[in-house]
Motif scaffolding. Sequence first.
Motif, PDB file in Angstrom:
ATOM      1  N   SER A  37       9.568 120.890 109.141  1.00 59.88           N
ATOM      2  CA  SER A  37       9.193 122.160 108.234  1.00 59.88           C
ATOM      3  C   SER A  37       8.243 123.098 109.307  1.00 59.88           C
ATOM      4  N   ILE A  38       7.432 122.297 110.101  1.00 62.25           N
ATOM      5  CA  ILE A  38       6.635 123.080 111.020  1.00 62.25           C
ATOM      6  C   ILE A  38       7.369 123.934 112.021  1.00 62.25           C
ATOM      7  N   TYR A  39       8.483 123.192 112.750  1.00 57.53           N
ATOM      8  CA  TYR A  39       9.288 123.743 113.679  1.00 57.53           C
ATOM      9  C   TYR A  39      10.085 124.893 113.036  1.00 57.53           C
ATOM     10  N   GLN A  40      10.415 124.969 111.894  1.00 58.64           N
ATOM     11  CA  GLN A  40      11.025 126.205 111.269  1.00 58.64           C
ATOM     12  C   GLN A  40      10.174 127.358 111.134  1.00 58.64           C
ATOM     13  N   ARG A  41       8.720 126.935 110.843  1.00 54.37           N
ATOM     14  CA  ARG A  41       7.987 128.072 110.782  1.00 54.37           C
ATOM     15  C   ARG A  41       7.568 128.737 111.873  1.00 54.37           C
ATOM     16  N   ILE A  42       7.599 128.073 112.741  1.00 51.50           N
ATOM     17  CA  ILE A  42       7.148 128.582 114.177  1.00 51.50           C
ATOM     18  C   ILE A  42       8.520 129.032 114.714  1.00 51.50           C
ATOM     19  N   THR A  43       9.697 128.723 114.630  1.00 51.19           N
ATOM     20  CA  THR A  43      10.886 129.383 114.896  1.00 51.19           C
ATOM     21  C   THR A  43      11.004 130.537 114.244  1.00 51.19           C
ATOM     22  N   ASP A  44      10.662 130.805 112.786  1.00 48.00           N
ATOM     23  CA  ASP A  44      10.992 132.055 112.116  1.00 48.00           C
ATOM     24  C   ASP A  44       9.926 133.012 112.851  1.00 48.00           C
ATOM     25  N   LEU A  45       8.787 132.848 113.357  1.00 48.49           N
ATOM     26  CA  LEU A  45       8.042 133.793 113.973  1.00 48.49           C
ATOM     27  C   LEU A  45       8.804 134.086 115.170  1.00 48.49           C
ATOM     28  N   LEU A  46       8.905 133.226 115.974  1.00 47.97           N
ATOM     29  CA  LEU A  46       9.377 133.396 117.261  1.00 47.97           C
ATOM     30  C   LEU A  46      10.647 134.544 117.200  1.00 47.97           C
ATOM     31  N   ASP A  47      11.682 134.201 116.279  1.00 51.33           N
ATOM     32  CA  ASP A  47      12.785 134.987 115.881  1.00 51.33           C
ATOM     33  C   ASP A  47      12.656 136.298 115.771  1.00 51.33           C
ATOM     34  N   GLU A  48      11.343 136.710 114.931  1.00 50.46           N
ATOM     35  CA  GLU A  48      11.180 137.903 114.428  1.00 50.46           C
ATOM     36  C   GLU A  48      10.471 138.986 115.421  1.00 50.46           C
ATOM     37  N   VAL A  49      10.213 138.275 116.499  1.00 58.34           N
ATOM     38  CA  VAL A  49       9.236 139.340 117.631  1.00 58.34           C
ATOM     39  C   VAL A  49      10.024 139.266 118.698  1.00 58.34           C
ATOM     40  N   ASP A  50       9.388 140.104 119.703  1.00 54.39           N
ATOM     41  CA  ASP A  50      10.141 140.309 120.998  1.00 54.39           C
ATOM     42  C   ASP A  50       9.378 139.516 122.124  1.00 54.39           C
ATOM     43  N   VAL A  51       7.833 139.727 121.969  1.00 59.45           N
ATOM     44  CA  VAL A  51       7.132 138.701 123.209  1.00 59.45           C
ATOM     45  C   VAL A  51       6.220 137.832 122.226  1.00 59.45           C
ATOM     46  N   VAL A  52       5.568 136.796 122.831  1.00 61.69           N
ATOM     47  CA  VAL A  52       4.744 136.015 122.252  1.00 61.69           C
ATOM     48  C   VAL A  52       3.492 135.715 122.950  1.00 61.69           C
ATOM     49  N   TYR A  53       2.388 135.747 122.265  1.00 59.92           N
ATOM     50  CA  TYR A  53       0.984 135.335 122.963  1.00 59.92           C
ATOM     51  C   TYR A  53       0.422 134.140 122.101  1.00 59.92           C
ATOM     52  N   LEU A  54      -0.044 133.204 122.830  1.00 58.75           N
ATOM     53  CA  LEU A  54      -0.480 131.885 122.343  1.00 58.75           C
ATOM     54  C   LEU A  54      -2.172 131.586 122.556  1.00 58.75           C
ATOM     55  N   THR A  55      -2.743 131.492 121.620  1.00 55.82           N
ATOM     56  CA  THR A  55      -4.069 131.396 121.968  1.00 55.82           C
ATOM     57  C   THR A  55      -4.696 130.127 121.395  1.00 55.82           C
ATOM     58  N   ILE A  56      -5.497 129.406 121.971  1.00 59.17           N
ATOM     59  CA  ILE A  56      -5.866 127.968 121.391  1.00 59.17           C
ATOM     60  C   ILE A  56      -7.309 128.013 121.553  1.00 59.17           C
TER      61      ILE A  56
END
Length: 307
Positions: free
Chosen positions: A216-235
């Motif tokens: 389920s978590i993988y899918q929610r992450i993939t859904d975000l990745l699929d809808e955007v052009d570039v990704v910024y990750l902050t921890i």
Amino acid sequence: MSQTIWQGRWDGDELLYHRIFQRVKIENDYDVISTNDFVLHGFAVEEGVKRNKGRLGAKDAPDVIRKNMSNFPVILPDFSLLDFGNITCDDTHLEKTQQALAKNVSKVLLKGGKSLVIGGGHELTYAHYLGVKTAFPEQKIGIINIDAHFDNRQPEDGVGASSGTGFWQIAQEGDIHSLHIGIQRNSNTLKLFDTAHQYGMKYILADELFFENLPSIYQRITDLLDEVDVVYLTICMDVFNASIAPGVSASAYNGIFADAAFMHLYRHILKSEKLVALDVAEVNPLYDIQDRTARLAASLINEWFMV
């Protein structure tokens, strides 16, 4: 920035022996950046933590994290890390410092480099995002925030932006595409949850981060990745349990662990070719024990170097 910050075990000059300290170049010329270079800025700033009434000490983290990164082995033969030193806030003008980081980050990304920022307080989020937006003004930017907190509170009158306002500020720039992983129910008021819903900030609670829930978590992450052009990750390091991350501005007795489930979802994010920027925030050496928190932060950064 001195090369002496970067030190480690020397086994030889051959590539098979290399550790990170042997591949770092201290730089101040953005024209030398090549495609896929990792480009590091330290954000030695805690003015936002101070405004947010957090424990001070995070401004001293960048060099401590560098030291804990130094000895990791180099895995990929074409690995390159350029270190552009630390940005500081010698006065109380946080906003000016954020603009300075944003300007430098945009230079990195426009040259095809990968932006890495080590904090410092989580006020670096808004600055790092601005740098990404400046470089990609027409692109849809996705943000993944691994954090116990939404950091979406509205700035207080007379106080201004802080380490807890970054995502509210980003939302004022237009539509926000964010996924917040590790959110704690006892660390966010109903108002902050309401703000998240109002702006469409998606989230995964800390209680949901267990191995059986990974599909389920993988899918929610993939859904975000699929809808955007570039990704910024902050921890934000305060997402982790105090036993493995005691040195933070706001420790969490019930924080998450860097266990197999977490590392699976974390590496899933890192594998995205859309990921152009990553930062770690809120390491506080003053409260750390045996560099546990700094070492964990360094290890999470090193994961990106191995993808």
